[in-house]
Motif scaffolding. Structure first.
Motif, mmCIF file in Angstrom:
data_model
loop_
_atom_site.group_PDB
_atom_site.id
_atom_site.type_symbol
_atom_site.label_atom_id
_atom_site.label_comp_id
_atom_site.label_asym_id
_atom_site.label_seq_id
_atom_site.Cartn_x
_atom_site.Cartn_y
_atom_site.Cartn_z
ATOM 1 N N ASN A 124 0.850 -1.176 0.000
ATOM 2 C CA ASN A 124 0.000 0.000 0.000
ATOM 3 C C ASN A 124 0.895 1.238 0.000
ATOM 4 O OD1 ASN A 124 -2.375 1.443 -0.040
ATOM 5 N ND2 ASN A 124 -3.173 0.576 1.852
ATOM 6 N N THR A 125 0.369 2.367 -0.389
ATOM 7 C CA THR A 125 1.141 3.597 -0.473
ATOM 8 C C THR A 125 1.848 3.884 0.849
ATOM 9 O OG1 THR A 125 -0.441 4.466 -2.067
ATOM 10 C CG2 THR A 125 0.996 6.064 -1.006
ATOM 11 N N GLY A 126 3.165 4.085 0.770
ATOM 12 C CA GLY A 126 3.962 4.428 1.947
ATOM 13 C C GLY A 126 4.337 3.260 2.844
ATOM 14 N N ASN A 154 6.047 1.188 -3.399
ATOM 15 C CA ASN A 154 5.016 1.592 -2.450
ATOM 16 C C ASN A 154 4.518 3.000 -2.761
ATOM 17 O OD1 ASN A 154 7.162 3.100 -1.601
ATOM 18 N ND2 ASN A 154 7.218 2.322 0.480
ATOM 19 N N SER A 155 4.616 3.364 -4.030
ATOM 20 C CA SER A 155 4.088 4.647 -4.472
ATOM 21 C C SER A 155 2.715 4.420 -5.100
ATOM 22 C CB SER A 155 5.026 5.266 -5.503
ATOM 23 O OG SER A 155 5.038 4.483 -6.673
ATOM 24 N N THR A 156 2.083 5.488 -5.504
ATOM 25 C CA THR A 156 0.785 5.351 -6.158
ATOM 26 C C THR A 156 0.919 4.963 -7.628
ATOM 27 O OG1 THR A 156 0.765 7.714 -6.621
ATOM 28 C CG2 THR A 156 -0.375 6.976 -4.630
#
Length: 130
Positions: free
Chosen positions: A87-89, A123-125
């Protein structure tokens, strides 16, 4: 009583057989997550197939206690891809405590004749294919 019984008998046919599409969060700690573990989520995509692009977004590390088999997923295509990614981050690690019976080397994921699966370590968009 009869109406309630009929509802419980028909519920699996209507509520659980829909194909997957969109983003699904995987987390045992987040009460709003769609699935508690990656193994449960993969079981559902193997069973239900997809009707659009699907991303499993890992919110926490995953320790697989058995081999994760991704089988032929109904309706995957170059546009209806299936992606597993943090997931993001989040910085996620997938580990296993199981060794492969034939080699003794730990096995994590097996692909059984499926196509259009993306394991994305970012883990970026952005959707970065690796």
């Amino acid at each position: 009583m009869k109406k309630t019984l009929l509802l419980f008998l028909l519920l699996p046919f209507f509520g659980f057989a829909q194909q997957l599409s969109g983003d699904y969060v995987i987390s045992s700690a987040n009460p709003l997550a769609n699935f508690r573990t990656l193994a449960l989520a993969v079981d559902q995509i193997n069973t239900r197939g997809v009707s659009g692009p699907v991303r499993f977004l890992l919110d926490e590390d995953q320790n697989l206690t058995s081999l994760l088999s991704i089988n032929i997923i109904a309706n995957t295509s170059t546009t209806n891809t299936f992606t597993i990614k943090p997931n993001t981050g989040k910085n996620i690690t997938i580990t296993t405590t199981m060794a492969s019976p034939s080699t003794g080397i730990p096995a994590v994921i097996r692909f059984n004749g499926t196509n259009n699966v993306i394991i994305d370590g970012s883990n970026s968009t952005l959707n970065t294919k690796i």
